[in-house]
Scaffold this motif. Structure first.
Motif, PDB file in Angstrom:
ATOM      1  N   THR A  14      40.291 -33.049 -33.326  1.00  0.00           N
ATOM      2  CA  THR A  14      40.514 -34.161 -32.408  1.00  0.00           C
ATOM      3  C   THR A  14      39.951 -35.452 -32.990  1.00  0.00           C
ATOM      4  N   ALA A  15      40.459 -36.557 -32.484  1.00  0.00           N
ATOM      5  CA  ALA A  15      39.996 -37.864 -32.943  1.00  0.00           C
ATOM      6  C   ALA A  15      38.515 -38.050 -32.628  1.00  0.00           C
ATOM      7  N   GLU A  16      38.082 -37.524 -31.487  1.00  0.00           N
ATOM      8  CA  GLU A  16      36.675 -37.646 -31.109  1.00  0.00           C
ATOM      9  C   GLU A  16      35.778 -36.854 -32.066  1.00  0.00           C
ATOM     10  N   GLU A  17      36.227 -35.657 -32.439  1.00  0.00           N
ATOM     11  CA  GLU A  17      35.448 -34.845 -33.372  1.00  0.00           C
ATOM     12  C   GLU A  17      35.345 -35.529 -34.743  1.00  0.00           C
ATOM     13  N   LEU A  18      36.450 -36.122 -35.194  1.00  0.00           N
ATOM     14  CA  LEU A  18      36.436 -36.840 -36.473  1.00  0.00           C
ATOM     15  C   LEU A  18      35.529 -38.070 -36.395  1.00  0.00           C
ATOM     16  N   ARG A  19      35.578 -38.776 -35.284  1.00  0.00           N
ATOM     17  CA  ARG A  19      34.730 -39.958 -35.108  1.00  0.00           C
ATOM     18  C   ARG A  19      33.252 -39.571 -35.114  1.00  0.00           C
ATOM     19  N   ASN A  20      32.913 -38.485 -34.412  1.00  0.00           N
ATOM     20  CA  ASN A  20      31.525 -38.020 -34.384  1.00  0.00           C
ATOM     21  C   ASN A  20      31.062 -37.538 -35.759  1.00  0.00           C
ATOM     22  N   ILE A  53      21.884 -44.160 -54.311  1.00  0.00           N
ATOM     23  CA  ILE A  53      22.641 -43.096 -53.660  1.00  0.00           C
ATOM     24  C   ILE A  53      23.968 -43.658 -53.153  1.00  0.00           C
ATOM     25  N   VAL A  54      25.065 -43.046 -53.583  1.00  0.00           N
ATOM     26  CA  VAL A  54      26.383 -43.463 -53.113  1.00  0.00           C
ATOM     27  C   VAL A  54      27.151 -42.310 -52.478  1.00  0.00           C
ATOM     28  N   ALA A  55      26.768 -41.065 -52.785  1.00  0.00           N
ATOM     29  CA  ALA A  55      27.453 -39.901 -52.233  1.00  0.00           C
ATOM     30  C   ALA A  55      26.422 -38.874 -51.769  1.00  0.00           C
ATOM     31  N   ILE A  56      26.763 -38.153 -50.698  1.00  0.00           N
ATOM     32  CA  ILE A  56      25.853 -37.155 -50.145  1.00  0.00           C
ATOM     33  C   ILE A  56      26.641 -35.907 -49.750  1.00  0.00           C
ATOM     34  N   THR A  57      25.908 -34.832 -49.524  1.00  0.00           N
ATOM     35  CA  THR A  57      26.489 -33.632 -48.933  1.00  0.00           C
ATOM     36  C   THR A  57      26.615 -33.884 -47.433  1.00  0.00           C
ATOM     37  N   PRO A  58      27.772 -33.671 -46.860  1.00  0.00           N
ATOM     38  CA  PRO A  58      27.945 -33.976 -45.431  1.00  0.00           C
ATOM     39  C   PRO A  58      27.162 -33.020 -44.543  1.00  0.00           C
ATOM     40  N   PRO A  59      26.899 -33.421 -43.301  1.00  0.00           N
ATOM     41  CA  PRO A  59      26.202 -32.543 -42.364  1.00  0.00           C
ATOM     42  C   PRO A  59      26.939 -31.212 -42.183  1.00  0.00           C
ATOM     43  N   HIS A  60      26.177 -30.132 -42.101  1.00  0.00           N
ATOM     44  CA  HIS A  60      26.758 -28.794 -42.010  1.00  0.00           C
ATOM     45  C   HIS A  60      27.233 -28.435 -40.605  1.00  0.00           C
ATOM     46  N   GLN A  61      27.008 -29.302 -39.637  1.00  0.00           N
ATOM     47  CA  GLN A  61      27.418 -28.985 -38.275  1.00  0.00           C
ATOM     48  C   GLN A  61      28.925 -29.102 -38.080  1.00  0.00           C
ATOM     49  N   TYR A  62      29.633 -29.663 -39.061  1.00  0.00           N
ATOM     50  CA  TYR A  62      31.087 -29.771 -39.001  1.00  0.00           C
ATOM     51  C   TYR A  62      31.679 -28.975 -40.156  1.00  0.00           C
ATOM     52  N   PRO A  63      32.825 -28.324 -39.941  1.00  0.00           N
ATOM     53  CA  PRO A  63      33.436 -27.528 -41.008  1.00  0.00           C
ATOM     54  C   PRO A  63      34.033 -28.412 -42.103  1.00  0.00           C
ATOM     55  N   ARG A  64      34.266 -27.806 -43.247  1.00  0.00           N
ATOM     56  CA  ARG A  64      34.808 -28.546 -44.385  1.00  0.00           C
ATOM     57  C   ARG A  64      36.170 -29.155 -44.067  1.00  0.00           C
ATOM     58  N   ALA A  65      36.941 -28.505 -43.193  1.00  0.00           N
ATOM     59  CA  ALA A  65      38.262 -29.024 -42.833  1.00  0.00           C
ATOM     60  C   ALA A  65      38.170 -30.416 -42.205  1.00  0.00           C
ATOM     61  N   VAL A  66      37.094 -30.694 -41.481  1.00  0.00           N
ATOM     62  CA  VAL A  66      36.895 -32.017 -40.889  1.00  0.00           C
ATOM     63  C   VAL A  66      36.730 -33.057 -41.982  1.00  0.00           C
ATOM     64  N   TRP A  67      35.925 -32.726 -42.984  1.00  0.00           N
ATOM     65  CA  TRP A  67      35.684 -33.672 -44.083  1.00  0.00           C
ATOM     66  C   TRP A  67      36.952 -33.876 -44.903  1.00  0.00           C
ATOM     67  N   ASP A  68      37.722 -32.807 -45.107  1.00  0.00           N
ATOM     68  CA  ASP A  68      38.983 -32.931 -45.837  1.00  0.00           C
ATOM     69  C   ASP A  68      39.974 -33.803 -45.070  1.00  0.00           C
ATOM     70  N   GLN A  69      39.962 -33.706 -43.749  1.00  0.00           N
ATOM     71  CA  GLN A  69      40.851 -34.544 -42.943  1.00  0.00           C
ATOM     72  C   GLN A  69      40.427 -36.019 -43.014  1.00  0.00           C
ATOM     73  N   LEU A  70      39.117 -36.282 -43.060  1.00  0.00           N
ATOM     74  CA  LEU A  70      38.642 -37.670 -43.207  1.00  0.00           C
ATOM     75  C   LEU A  70      38.990 -38.224 -44.583  1.00  0.00           C
ATOM     76  N   VAL A  71      39.002 -37.354 -45.602  1.00  0.00           N
ATOM     77  CA  VAL A  71      39.443 -37.781 -46.942  1.00  0.00           C
ATOM     78  C   VAL A  71      40.927 -38.136 -46.896  1.00  0.00           C
ATOM     79  N   ALA A  72      41.725 -37.300 -46.224  1.00  0.00           N
ATOM     80  CA  ALA A  72      43.161 -37.554 -46.113  1.00  0.00           C
ATOM     81  C   ALA A  72      43.447 -38.862 -45.372  1.00  0.00           C
ATOM     82  N   GLN A  73      42.572 -39.219 -44.429  1.00  0.00           N
ATOM     83  CA  GLN A  73      42.738 -40.480 -43.690  1.00  0.00           C
ATOM     84  C   GLN A  73      42.245 -41.687 -44.485  1.00  0.00           C
ATOM     85  N   GLY A  74      41.582 -41.451 -45.610  1.00  0.00           N
ATOM     86  CA  GLY A  74      41.101 -42.547 -46.440  1.00  0.00           C
ATOM     87  C   GLY A  74      39.753 -43.099 -46.019  1.00  0.00           C
TER      88      GLY A  74
END
Length: 90
Positions: A14-20, A53-74
């Motif tokens: 959801t858009a809310e999950e991606l925003r969070n 620091i320019v890149a980090i490991t994302p928070p583990h509370q969200y699955p990798r699919a969320v991060w991949d979707q944010l990459v796809a959105q740019g």
């Protein structure tokens, strides 16, 4: 090896999950930069230094699919080895 979750791969988040998730990423990046800038070992007379620091490991509370979707959105850029970088809007 853990198997990927079938629900996260088949349904878009959801858009809310991606925003969070993006908000949590920005907060972790900010804290990582502040921690790096405030570390001991700098001379007492120095004016400090900016964080490298320019890149980090994302928070583990969200699955990798969320991060991949944010990459796809740019909104994020995958930099390799599980780290992501925030894309700056110009």
């Amino acid at each position: 090896m853990p198997e990927p979750e079938p629900s996260s791969a088949s349904t878009p988040h959801t858009a809310e999950e991606l925003r969070n998730a993006l908000k949590a990423f920005k907060k972790r990046l900010k804290l990582s930069k502040l921690d790096d800038e405030s570390s001991l070992g700098h001379g007492p007379m120095s004016s400090g230094r900016s964080s490298g620091i320019v890149a980090i490991t994302p928070p583990h509370q969200y699955p990798r699919a969320v991060w991949d979707q944010l990459v796809a959105q740019g909104k994020l850029k995958y930099t390799g080895q599980g780290t992501y970088q925030l894309v700056t809007q110009t």
